[in-house]
Enzyme design. Structure first.
Site, PDB file in Angstrom:
ATOM      1  N   GLN A  67       0.888  -1.142  -0.038  1.00  0.00           N
ATOM      2  CA  GLN A  67      -0.096   0.204  -0.027  1.00  0.00           C
ATOM      3  C   GLN A  67       0.831   1.188   0.039  1.00  0.00           C
ATOM      4  OE1 GLN A  67      -3.112   0.502  -0.308  1.00  0.00           O
ATOM      5  NE2 GLN A  67      -2.983   3.089   0.161  1.00  0.00           N
ATOM      6  N   GLU A  68       1.973   1.159   0.636  1.00  0.00           N
ATOM      7  CA  GLU A  68       2.751   2.296   1.023  1.00  0.00           C
ATOM      8  C   GLU A  68       3.531   2.749  -0.370  1.00  0.00           C
ATOM      9  OE1 GLU A  68       3.392   4.559   3.163  1.00  0.00           O
ATOM     10  OE2 GLU A  68       2.333   3.736   5.011  1.00  0.00           O
ATOM     11  N   SER A  69       4.108   1.608  -1.044  1.00  0.00           N
ATOM     12  CA  SER A  69       4.770   1.904  -2.238  1.00  0.00           C
ATOM     13  C   SER A  69       4.987   1.158  -3.360  1.00  0.00           C
ATOM     14  CB  SER A  69       6.278   1.877  -1.597  1.00  0.00           C
ATOM     15  OG  SER A  69       6.802   0.814  -1.198  1.00  0.00           O
TER      16      SER A  69
END
Length: 345
Positions: free
Chosen positions: A80-82
């Protein structure tokens, strides 16, 4: 070390709870009641196959730092972050796989790969740092829950604190009403399905057998690599396995038994020798137990060219052949072969 047949399928054992202390592999299947400690889903097991190969080991390490932060949750969070990219930077100047801003990295940045440097753009460093930071936030969220100053799932609150800050969670007494944060938590919960398998239950066996199954099942999704695998985990193979990091059939048995025994049992390296050690067990499902090793002589000429690990319910986990991955297959695929069943502990 020779390949067998391949077939799709997944099964896992609810009795993995017996050996949870040996390896943190289980994932949360759903939400946790407020104020309750994180617990293992009886039929939810972390799957490493969808994690980029270079991050599989560190996800397990970081996901073992505290009970609230599982490998499944952490893997979903990093996606989700990256999207697992270490070269991205957000509009808020958050950097790397775990999207740390500079002040947070200054506090939590960790040297994860042992090179003497903690670099935010080094994915291994960033993931281990994210695990440490998540665990710290989970501790803060536990205080809020216990004091009645927040309500909700502790993992959801931890993720919300990572995204919006712990102060925002405390201010609103739960996941803040920010669209970005609510979508962040929701998306990670959905992504967790990608990194775990929820499967039917099968019969339980001994704690040692359960541990053998646990270590082998946790390798599902890794590639078959001729000559690959050691007591420590997947390795590069040779011949057709050159350049492929994974296990062949006997390498998987070697690893699982060695790890399950805490290093006290080291089976021979090749399948032909693995069927000559341990206790002989009749090839009878009524007497076989999860964790038993099954060698196969498909030509019935004494050449036990394939081997797998019984998981119960007439199925096994094994490394089938070049081009395939570690998976669960029905033993009916080998009904025409001679079997040698051995019990190592």
């Amino acid at each position: 070390m020779k390949p067998g047949k391949a077939i799709a399928g997944f099964l896992v054992l609810p009795f993995l709870l017996l050996v949870a202390g040996l390896l943190v592999i289980a994932a949360l299947a759903g939400g946790l009641p407020a104020g309750q400690p994180a617990s293992l889903a009886a039929n939810g097991v972390y799957m490493s196959g969808n994690v980029p190969a270079q991050y599989r080991e560190v996800i397990l390490r970081a996901g073992a730092l505290c009970p609230e932060v599982t490998p499944t949750m952490l893997a979903a969070q990093m996606e989700q972050e990256s999207g697992w990219r270490s070269d991205v930077q957000s509009h808020a100047h958050a950097k790397g796989v775990a999207q740390f801003i500079d002040p947070t990295w200054a506090t939590w940045g960790t040297d994860g790969d042992g090179d003497g440097k903690a670099e935010v753009t080094n994915g291994v460093d960033a993931i281990l740092s994210a695990g440490r930071y998540d665990c710290h936030l989970a501790g803060e969220m536990r205080v809020l829950l216990d004091a009645g100053r927040a309500r909700g799932d502790i993992q959801d609150l931890t993720l919300a604190a990572y995204n919006a800050g712990p102060g925002a969670v405390e201010k609103y007494g739960g996941v803040p009403p920010y669209n970005e944060t609510q979508n962040y938590v929701r998306n990670i919960r959905k992504l967790m399905d990608k990194y775990q398998v929820i499967t039917p239950a099968v019969a339980a066996g001994t704690p040692f057998g359960a541990a053998v199954v646990t270590f082998a099942m946790n390798q599902r999704g890794l590639p078959y690599s001729w000559g690959g695998g050691s007591v420590d985990g997947p390795t590069e193979g040779f011949a057709q396995g050159r350049g492929i990091i994974g296990f062949d059939c006997s390498g998987l048995v070697l690893y699982a038994v060695y790890q399950a025994s805490g290093g006290k049992i080291t089976p021979p390296r090749v399948s032909q020798a693995q069927v000559t050690v341990g206790q002989a067990i009749p090839s009878d499902f009524a007497q076989m137990q999860p964790g038993d090793i099954i060698g196969f002589d498909p030509k019935r000429n004494g050449d036990f060219s394939h081997i797998g690990i019984y998981i119960g319910n007439q199925q096994m986990v094994h490394a089938p052949r070049t081009g395939d991955v570690i998976k669960v297959s029905p033993l009916s695929e080998y009904a025409d072969a001679n079997w040698s069943v051995r019990r190592y502990g």
